[in-house]
Design a protein around this motif. Structure first.
Motif, PDB file in Angstrom:
ATOM      1  N   GLU A  84      20.590  15.396 -51.886  1.00  0.00           N
ATOM      2  CA  GLU A  84      20.389  16.769 -52.324  1.00  0.00           C
ATOM      3  C   GLU A  84      21.583  17.648 -51.938  1.00  0.00           C
ATOM      4  OE1 GLU A  84      18.231  14.987 -50.649  1.00  0.00           O
ATOM      5  OE2 GLU A  84      16.535  14.737 -52.011  1.00  0.00           O
ATOM      6  N   TYR A 128      13.443  27.064 -59.008  1.00  0.00           N
ATOM      7  CA  TYR A 128      12.119  26.547 -58.685  1.00  0.00           C
ATOM      8  C   TYR A 128      12.215  25.033 -58.582  1.00  0.00           C
ATOM      9  CZ  TYR A 128       7.504  24.595 -59.112  1.00  0.00           C
ATOM     10  OH  TYR A 128       6.375  23.853 -58.889  1.00  0.00           O
ATOM     11  N   THR A 129      11.593  24.470 -57.577  1.00  0.00           N
ATOM     12  CA  THR A 129      11.479  23.027 -57.469  1.00  0.00           C
ATOM     13  C   THR A 129      10.178  22.697 -56.761  1.00  0.00           C
ATOM     14  OG1 THR A 129      12.456  21.005 -56.584  1.00  0.00           O
ATOM     15  CG2 THR A 129      12.801  23.011 -55.307  1.00  0.00           C
ATOM     16  N   ASP A 158      10.061  19.645 -55.521  1.00  0.00           N
ATOM     17  CA  ASP A 158      10.548  18.597 -54.622  1.00  0.00           C
ATOM     18  C   ASP A 158      10.910  19.217 -53.279  1.00  0.00           C
ATOM     19  OD1 ASP A 158      11.753  15.826 -54.121  1.00  0.00           O
ATOM     20  OD2 ASP A 158      13.438  17.160 -53.703  1.00  0.00           O
ATOM     21  N   THR A 201      14.725  19.057 -52.135  1.00  0.00           N
ATOM     22  CA  THR A 201      15.573  20.021 -52.828  1.00  0.00           C
ATOM     23  C   THR A 201      15.333  21.423 -52.286  1.00  0.00           C
ATOM     24  OG1 THR A 201      15.602  18.682 -54.845  1.00  0.00           O
ATOM     25  CG2 THR A 201      16.135  21.025 -55.081  1.00  0.00           C
ATOM     26  N   TYR A 202      14.075  21.750 -52.104  1.00  0.00           N
ATOM     27  CA  TYR A 202      13.685  23.064 -51.576  1.00  0.00           C
ATOM     28  C   TYR A 202      14.306  23.321 -50.202  1.00  0.00           C
ATOM     29  CZ  TYR A 202      10.318  26.197 -49.201  1.00  0.00           C
ATOM     30  OH  TYR A 202       9.724  27.184 -48.459  1.00  0.00           O
TER      31      TYR A 202
END
Length: 358
Positions: free
Chosen positions: A173, A246-247, A249, A252-253
């Motif tokens: 990421e 927006y995620t 996951d 990723t966040y």
């Protein structure tokens, strides 16, 4: 193989996954080897056919194949987010641990703290508290309320997301996200229509966000990005002249939070991970669950109560005095290390009981 059932929020909010990922570290460490974590939604309100919560169906399955059950973490007590069959709960025959759950109040139009209309009933709260072999709630206010129900086995377990930066590592990421986000101010939002606050303050949120965007552009020379935590935030973000992310996951966040230039957050579970990464971060709060957890972690002097302060003035003050946050963190390092150790001990005690009964 040990089977641990985990009853937790399974809705749209990626912040719930942040709690789970942090808690999972302590579960694995406590058991000392691989353990099966069987996740069940805390309520079937989002899936009518689901086995959920502490219902007769779920408790039947737990008794058949489980060795222990953990309820939490999350805001399960304050917004109708957990199904509990108190009669079926009496039949649970494996160790039960309640961890990092909260029962917070909200501000009414007189700015008085009052119960939510969908708060868990005292009878159910008392039943699950008394049934728990280990009852470690998230914050001071929740523990105090349960104690006033004449329940003795309750203490404060805090929130594991404060230690995400210490234990959770990832690299894929970072390769794709770090370059984009590292020079941006991130505003972690909650759709104001979902905030249980007086209408006038819901309207003020938009002005505050727009003012932060303008300040970032004209004073900090930084672009701003809005971070949405769930699908219900996206429509609101679309109405603001600013890019949004927006995620669902969790990795990723967390990467977005980890590498942002500055995080300004209406959300506990972006602010606490940011603190865990020792990022520059500012918290704007609007209800008791946030205020109490921030107090529990001794961050209350850095917090902004949007019902009591001018948000933009307070944000500018924090931006210009970020050393205060660093001093607060330094002053609390020992206390937070003790909380970390206590969480490990809590899960180790639970693991020992599970193993003895397995």
């Amino acid at each position: 193989m040990i089977n641990i059932f985990n009853i937790r929020p399974k809705g749209l909010n990626v912040g719930n996954d942040a709690i789970f990922v942090a808690m999972r570290h302590y579960i694995y460490k406590a058991f000392g080897n691989m353990v099966n974590i069987i996740e069940l939604p805390a309520t079937k309100r989002y899936e009518s056919g689901a086995i959920a919560g502490l219902s007769s169906k779920s408790i039947y399955e737990m008794n058949r194949s489980g060795h222990g059950v953990i309820v939490g973490g999350g805001n399960l007590y304050e917004n109708g987010e957990i199904d509990i069959d108190t009669e079926a709960l009496k039949a649970l025959d494996i160790p039960l641990m309640v961890y990092s759950v909260s029962r917070g109040r909200i501000f009414n139009k007189k700015k008085e703290l009052v119960d939510r209309t969908d708060v868990i009933s005292d009878s159910k709260l008392k039943a699950i508290s008394q049934a728990a072999d280990f009852n470690h709630v998230r914050d001071i206010a929740t523990a105090k309320y349960i104690q006033e129900l004449n329940v003795k086995n309750v203490d404060v377990g805090a929130c594991p997301t404060l230690f995400l930066g210490k234990y959770i590592n990832f690299s894929i990421e970072e390769k794709y996200i770090k370059k984009y986000i590292s020079d941006k101010v991130v505003i972690s939002i909650r759709n104001p229509s979902l905030m249980s606050i007086p209408a006038s303050y819901q309207q003020q949120v938009r002005d505050d966000i727009n003012n932060i965007i303008e300040y970032s552009k004209n004073v900090l020379n930084k672009e701003t990005v809005i971070l949405c935590h769930d699908l219900r935030d996206i429509d609101y973000a679309e109405s603001i002249s600013c890019d949004h992310l927006y995620t669902a996951d969790i990795y990723t966040y967390l990467t977005i939070i980890k590498f942002a230039h500055l995080l300004i957050s209406y959300r506990l579970h972006s602010f606490l991970p940011a603190i865990s990464y020792r990022k520059d971060a500012i918290k704007i709060s609007y209800d008791e669950r946030a205020l109490s957890l921030i107090e529990t972690l001794s961050l209350d002097k850095w917090n902004i109560n949007m019902l009591e302060e001018n948000v933009m003035d307070a944000v500018i003050d924090r931006i210009n005095n970020m050393d205060r946050l660093k001093n607060i963190i330094t002053a609390n390092e020992e206390n937070w290390n003790n909380i970390d150790t206590n969480i490990e001990n809590q899960f180790t005690e639970f693991a020992n009981l599970v193993k003895r009964n397995a």
